[in-house]
Design a protein around this motif. Structure first.
Motif, PDB file in Angstrom:
ATOM      1  N   GLU A  53     114.398  55.225  25.762  1.00  0.00           N
ATOM      2  CA  GLU A  53     115.268  54.732  24.614  1.00  0.00           C
ATOM      3  C   GLU A  53     114.017  54.517  23.598  1.00  0.00           C
ATOM      4  O   GLU A  53     114.241  54.792  22.574  1.00  0.00           O
ATOM      5  CB  GLU A  53     115.849  53.326  24.757  1.00  0.00           C
ATOM      6  N   PHE A  54     112.662  54.089  24.096  1.00  0.00           N
ATOM      7  CA  PHE A  54     111.670  53.942  23.207  1.00  0.00           C
ATOM      8  C   PHE A  54     110.933  54.989  22.789  1.00  0.00           C
ATOM      9  O   PHE A  54     109.957  55.285  21.899  1.00  0.00           O
ATOM     10  CB  PHE A  54     110.708  52.864  23.657  1.00  0.00           C
ATOM     11  N   GLY A  55     111.400  56.268  23.423  1.00  0.00           N
ATOM     12  CA  GLY A  55     110.738  57.529  23.218  1.00  0.00           C
ATOM     13  C   GLY A  55     109.747  58.061  24.267  1.00  0.00           C
ATOM     14  O   GLY A  55     108.968  59.014  23.988  1.00  0.00           O
ATOM     15  N   ALA A  56     109.630  57.135  25.549  1.00  0.00           N
ATOM     16  CA  ALA A  56     108.710  57.509  26.429  1.00  0.00           C
ATOM     17  C   ALA A  56     109.434  59.170  27.067  1.00  0.00           C
ATOM     18  O   ALA A  56     110.334  59.072  27.312  1.00  0.00           O
ATOM     19  CB  ALA A  56     108.443  56.565  27.381  1.00  0.00           C
ATOM     20  N   VAL A  57     108.338  59.728  27.459  1.00  0.00           N
ATOM     21  CA  VAL A  57     108.746  60.963  28.384  1.00  0.00           C
ATOM     22  C   VAL A  57     108.152  60.785  29.993  1.00  0.00           C
ATOM     23  O   VAL A  57     106.887  60.328  30.033  1.00  0.00           O
ATOM     24  CB  VAL A  57     108.114  62.352  27.856  1.00  0.00           C
ATOM     25  N   ILE A  58     109.131  60.755  30.709  1.00  0.00           N
ATOM     26  CA  ILE A  58     108.626  60.243  32.197  1.00  0.00           C
ATOM     27  C   ILE A  58     108.881  61.558  33.309  1.00  0.00           C
ATOM     28  O   ILE A  58     110.024  62.379  33.247  1.00  0.00           O
ATOM     29  CB  ILE A  58     109.514  59.153  32.644  1.00  0.00           C
ATOM     30  N   GLU A  59     107.842  61.746  33.984  1.00  0.00           N
ATOM     31  CA  GLU A  59     107.788  62.561  34.864  1.00  0.00           C
ATOM     32  C   GLU A  59     107.543  62.069  36.238  1.00  0.00           C
ATOM     33  O   GLU A  59     106.573  61.225  36.521  1.00  0.00           O
ATOM     34  CB  GLU A  59     106.427  63.583  34.791  1.00  0.00           C
ATOM     35  N   LYS A  60     108.566  62.432  37.487  1.00  0.00           N
ATOM     36  CA  LYS A  60     108.335  61.837  38.524  1.00  0.00           C
ATOM     37  C   LYS A  60     107.165  62.627  39.416  1.00  0.00           C
ATOM     38  O   LYS A  60     107.523  63.874  39.418  1.00  0.00           O
ATOM     39  CB  LYS A  60     109.643  61.956  39.427  1.00  0.00           C
ATOM     40  N   LEU A  61     106.147  62.030  40.025  1.00  0.00           N
ATOM     41  CA  LEU A  61     105.039  62.748  40.744  1.00  0.00           C
ATOM     42  C   LEU A  61     105.478  62.220  42.317  1.00  0.00           C
ATOM     43  O   LEU A  61     105.967  61.191  42.670  1.00  0.00           O
ATOM     44  CB  LEU A  61     103.713  62.415  40.517  1.00  0.00           C
ATOM     45  N   LEU A  74     106.022  55.219  20.133  1.00  0.00           N
ATOM     46  CA  LEU A  74     107.144  54.688  20.564  1.00  0.00           C
ATOM     47  C   LEU A  74     107.831  53.944  19.440  1.00  0.00           C
ATOM     48  O   LEU A  74     106.997  53.252  18.537  1.00  0.00           O
ATOM     49  CB  LEU A  74     106.853  53.504  21.777  1.00  0.00           C
ATOM     50  N   HIS A  75     109.308  54.115  19.670  1.00  0.00           N
ATOM     51  CA  HIS A  75     109.922  53.310  18.156  1.00  0.00           C
ATOM     52  C   HIS A  75     110.959  52.362  18.581  1.00  0.00           C
ATOM     53  O   HIS A  75     111.282  52.264  20.017  1.00  0.00           O
ATOM     54  CB  HIS A  75     110.737  54.356  17.648  1.00  0.00           C
ATOM     55  N   GLY A  76     111.189  51.507  17.938  1.00  0.00           N
ATOM     56  CA  GLY A  76     112.509  50.433  18.330  1.00  0.00           C
ATOM     57  C   GLY A  76     113.677  51.131  18.982  1.00  0.00           C
ATOM     58  O   GLY A  76     113.861  52.291  18.635  1.00  0.00           O
ATOM     59  N   ALA A  77     114.413  50.230  19.689  1.00  0.00           N
ATOM     60  CA  ALA A  77     115.675  50.770  20.326  1.00  0.00           C
ATOM     61  C   ALA A  77     116.495  49.695  20.421  1.00  0.00           C
ATOM     62  O   ALA A  77     116.339  48.543  20.042  1.00  0.00           O
ATOM     63  CB  ALA A  77     115.255  51.326  21.596  1.00  0.00           C
ATOM     64  N   ASN A  78     117.945  50.033  20.891  1.00  0.00           N
ATOM     65  CA  ASN A  78     119.049  49.385  21.091  1.00  0.00           C
ATOM     66  C   ASN A  78     119.542  49.465  22.592  1.00  0.00           C
ATOM     67  O   ASN A  78     119.709  50.484  23.080  1.00  0.00           O
ATOM     68  CB  ASN A  78     120.302  49.562  19.990  1.00  0.00           C
ATOM     69  N   ILE A  79     119.092  48.400  23.317  1.00  0.00           N
ATOM     70  CA  ILE A  79     119.060  48.516  24.665  1.00  0.00           C
ATOM     71  C   ILE A  79     120.273  47.189  25.244  1.00  0.00           C
ATOM     72  O   ILE A  79     119.921  46.174  24.917  1.00  0.00           O
ATOM     73  CB  ILE A  79     117.867  48.329  25.293  1.00  0.00           C
ATOM     74  N   GLU A  80     120.969  47.685  26.213  1.00  0.00           N
ATOM     75  CA  GLU A  80     121.979  46.842  26.852  1.00  0.00           C
ATOM     76  C   GLU A  80     121.515  47.046  28.410  1.00  0.00           C
ATOM     77  O   GLU A  80     121.881  48.138  28.633  1.00  0.00           O
ATOM     78  CB  GLU A  80     123.228  47.022  26.658  1.00  0.00           C
ATOM     79  N   GLN A 129     112.755  47.907  14.984  1.00  0.00           N
ATOM     80  CA  GLN A 129     113.294  46.787  15.510  1.00  0.00           C
ATOM     81  C   GLN A 129     113.948  47.039  16.909  1.00  0.00           C
ATOM     82  O   GLN A 129     114.391  48.419  17.058  1.00  0.00           O
ATOM     83  CB  GLN A 129     114.352  46.316  14.424  1.00  0.00           C
ATOM     84  N   THR A 130     113.959  46.204  17.697  1.00  0.00           N
ATOM     85  CA  THR A 130     114.638  46.599  19.078  1.00  0.00           C
ATOM     86  C   THR A 130     115.556  45.243  19.264  1.00  0.00           C
ATOM     87  O   THR A 130     115.227  43.992  19.047  1.00  0.00           O
ATOM     88  CB  THR A 130     113.445  46.636  20.158  1.00  0.00           C
ATOM     89  N   GLU A 131     116.708  45.646  19.668  1.00  0.00           N
ATOM     90  CA  GLU A 131     117.789  44.652  20.141  1.00  0.00           C
ATOM     91  C   GLU A 131     118.094  44.657  21.509  1.00  0.00           C
ATOM     92  O   GLU A 131     118.209  45.850  22.080  1.00  0.00           O
ATOM     93  CB  GLU A 131     119.169  44.892  19.338  1.00  0.00           C
ATOM     94  N   LEU A 132     117.771  43.683  22.324  1.00  0.00           N
ATOM     95  CA  LEU A 132     118.004  43.669  23.823  1.00  0.00           C
ATOM     96  C   LEU A 132     119.226  42.820  24.089  1.00  0.00           C
ATOM     97  O   LEU A 132     119.077  41.583  23.761  1.00  0.00           O
ATOM     98  CB  LEU A 132     116.626  43.415  24.647  1.00  0.00           C
TER      99      LEU A 132
END
Ligand code: EPZ
Length: 460
Positions: free
Chosen positions: A158-166, A178-184, A206-209
């Motif tokens: 949600e913050f803009g990270a790209v994740i690769e499983k190794l 990385l940018h703000g996010a709305n996370i529940e 801004q981020t709202e958790l």
């Protein structure tokens, strides 16, 4: 275990001053003696390790005080050093963390070092902010459930990270920052809340958790981030609001005390019919535990510099406890308290709702004479703070049952401490192996046992 076993003979040898040939990972305990005296509880394992990771976010040195001498802290210190953080110790035992030369560590080194800890997952946000990339090895930690990290990874995306499983972990990048996010959060996860906090503070915007964890250790971490320059608001009903800032400085902070260690020694006082002053414990962070302690018949007195816990000689009473997120009864408190409940007159129930496998430790207590039945399907009990989950379990404890010595192996951190308590409360001799796990979260516990009058053989 009868007194005249090989161990009993070893004890005679010990009295004559010979070594009995224990490894440093085992202890022989002669039970049946009350623990009496004063011990000091210092910084919380579940805050100090996160505070050290937070130092990565700052442009200036940070100072962390009241740091416990436990292996989880040493593991995180090693991981930070691998990433170029300069760690020194001050004259008053404080930890000084200098993040000015943070660099990418080599994956094999990280993997080799992180083994037994879950904390590496919290390096994601700070390393992405500092370096634009991160490698996080597959996690360790107590085997009390499968310990997934899906909430963490979903939040990071949600913050803009790209994740690769190794094969041995995960590799992360943030091509556009990385940018703000709305996370529940699906569940008020402590780790996932920390993941969001450590990422949002330097994210753009801004981020709202929502549905956040609000444990005292989380609030202490927010205090640390605010000292560094973050702008964080804890709203009502588990909402946390973070305004990203350009830069963070350092912090100077005294870590909150370890509530889980304090509760463990309180349980030991009850189970051994003893009287323990726990220096450093604070009432406001243990109120739910204190209420349960009182219902069982435990006595406590709140003083300015700690809390005194004791057994007044009266019969202990059975209780029904359901573990929960804060301000409920912490899941980390139930395992040591179960031993005291084996001595209560009646049937008690512990309903474990946080982890799917945190009652397995009770089988060894049954080997020592306890009468505990674990029900896989848990209990159905109507309204709760958080959603009911299919894997919940319940332990039904019938007491009082005299405990006798046995040979048992430590399964996890809190279960291991409950075995120490059971051996101290039992009549006769016990041998506990795989002791090293306990030093992950209980500072200098051997010295503390000695100070409280326990009768044991331990050969470092
Ligand atoms: C922290 O673990 C503590 N550990 C635990 O203490 C503590 O029991 C727990 O919080 C709950 O208070 C540290 O702080 C190092 P969670 P954490 O994320 O963050 C599920 C001790 O004895 N979940 O709140 O790992 C998870 O499986 C240790 O000191 C997901 O499903 O706990 C569990 O059922 C043991 N997906 C529940 O949430 C996720 O991505 C609570 O876990 C993350 C969690």
């Amino acid at each position: 275990m009868s007194d005249k076993t090989a161990e009993g003979l070893k004890l005679d040898a010990k009295k004559s001053g010979q070594r009995v040939g224990l490894t440093s990972d085992e202890i022989i305990i002669n039970g049946g003696r009350p623990l009496r005296g004063r011990i000091e509880v210092r910084g919380a394992k579940n805050l100090a390790t996160k505070a050290m990771v937070a130092a990565l976010l700052g442009k200036k040195k940070s100072v962390l005080r009241n740091v416990p001498n436990i292996s989880d802290v040493r593991v995180v210190a090693g991981l930070l050093a691998l990433h170029g953080v300069l760690i020194t110790r001050g004259k008053n035992d404080e930890w000084i963390l200098d993040p000015s030369n943070v660099e990418v560590a080599h994956a094999p080194d990280i993997d080799a070092h992180a083994g037994s800890s879950r904390i590496p997952i919290l390096f994601c946000g700070p390393l992405l902010h500092r370096l634009g990339e991160a490698f996080i090895p597959d996690l360790g930690g107590c085997r009390i459930g499968d310990r997934p990290i899906d909430f963490h990874l979903d939040a990071l995306r949600e913050f803009g990270a790209v994740i690769e499983k190794l094969p041995s972990g995960i590799s992360l990048t943030a091509p556009n920052g990385l940018h703000g996010a709305n996370i529940e959060l699906p569940y008020p996860s402590v780790g996932a809340t920390e993941q969001v906090l450590l990422t949002a503070v330097l994210a753009k915007g801004q981020t709202e958790l929502r549905n956040a964890a609000i444990e005292p250790e989380i609030v202490d971490l927010i205090c640390i981030l605010q000292k560094m320059g973050a702008i964080i608001t804890i709203e009502a009903n588990r909402v946390i609001f973070i305004e990203g800032v350009e830069e963070l400085g350092g912090y100077n902070h005294k870590a909150i005390f370890d509530r889980n260690e304090a509760a463990s020694w309180a349980a030991a006082a009850l189970a051994t019919k003893g009287d323990i002053m726990v220096g450093g414990a604070r009432q406001e962070d243990m109120m739910t535990f204190l209420n349960a302690y009182r219902k069982i018949g435990g006595q406590f007195e709140v003083l300015d510099d700690g809390i005194r816990f004791w057994h007044d000689g009266e019969a202990l009473k059975p209780v029904i406890i359901e573990t929960d997120v804060h301000p409920g009864f912490m899941t980390d408190w139930q395992q040591p308290l179960v031993v005291a409940l084996t001595q209560a007159e009646g049937v008690s129930t512990i309903h474990e709702t946080v982890y799917e496998n945190r009652l397995g430790f009770t089988s060894a207590l049954n080997k020592m004479g306890a009468q505990i039945v674990v029900h896989e399907q848990g209990l159905d009990d109507g309204q709760r703070r958080v959603m009911r989950r299919e894997f919940e379990q319940a332990a039904v404890i019938t007491g009082p049952t005299p405990l006798h010595g046995a040979e048992v192996e430590v399964p996890d951190l809190r279960g291991g401490f409950s075995y120490l308590i059971a051996a101290l409360a039992a009549e006769g001799q016990s041998k506990i192996t795989n002791l090293g796990i306990i030093s992950r979260g209980y500072e200098n516990f051997i010295e503390k046992l000695r100070k409280l009058g326990a009768d044991f053989i331990f050969e470092a």
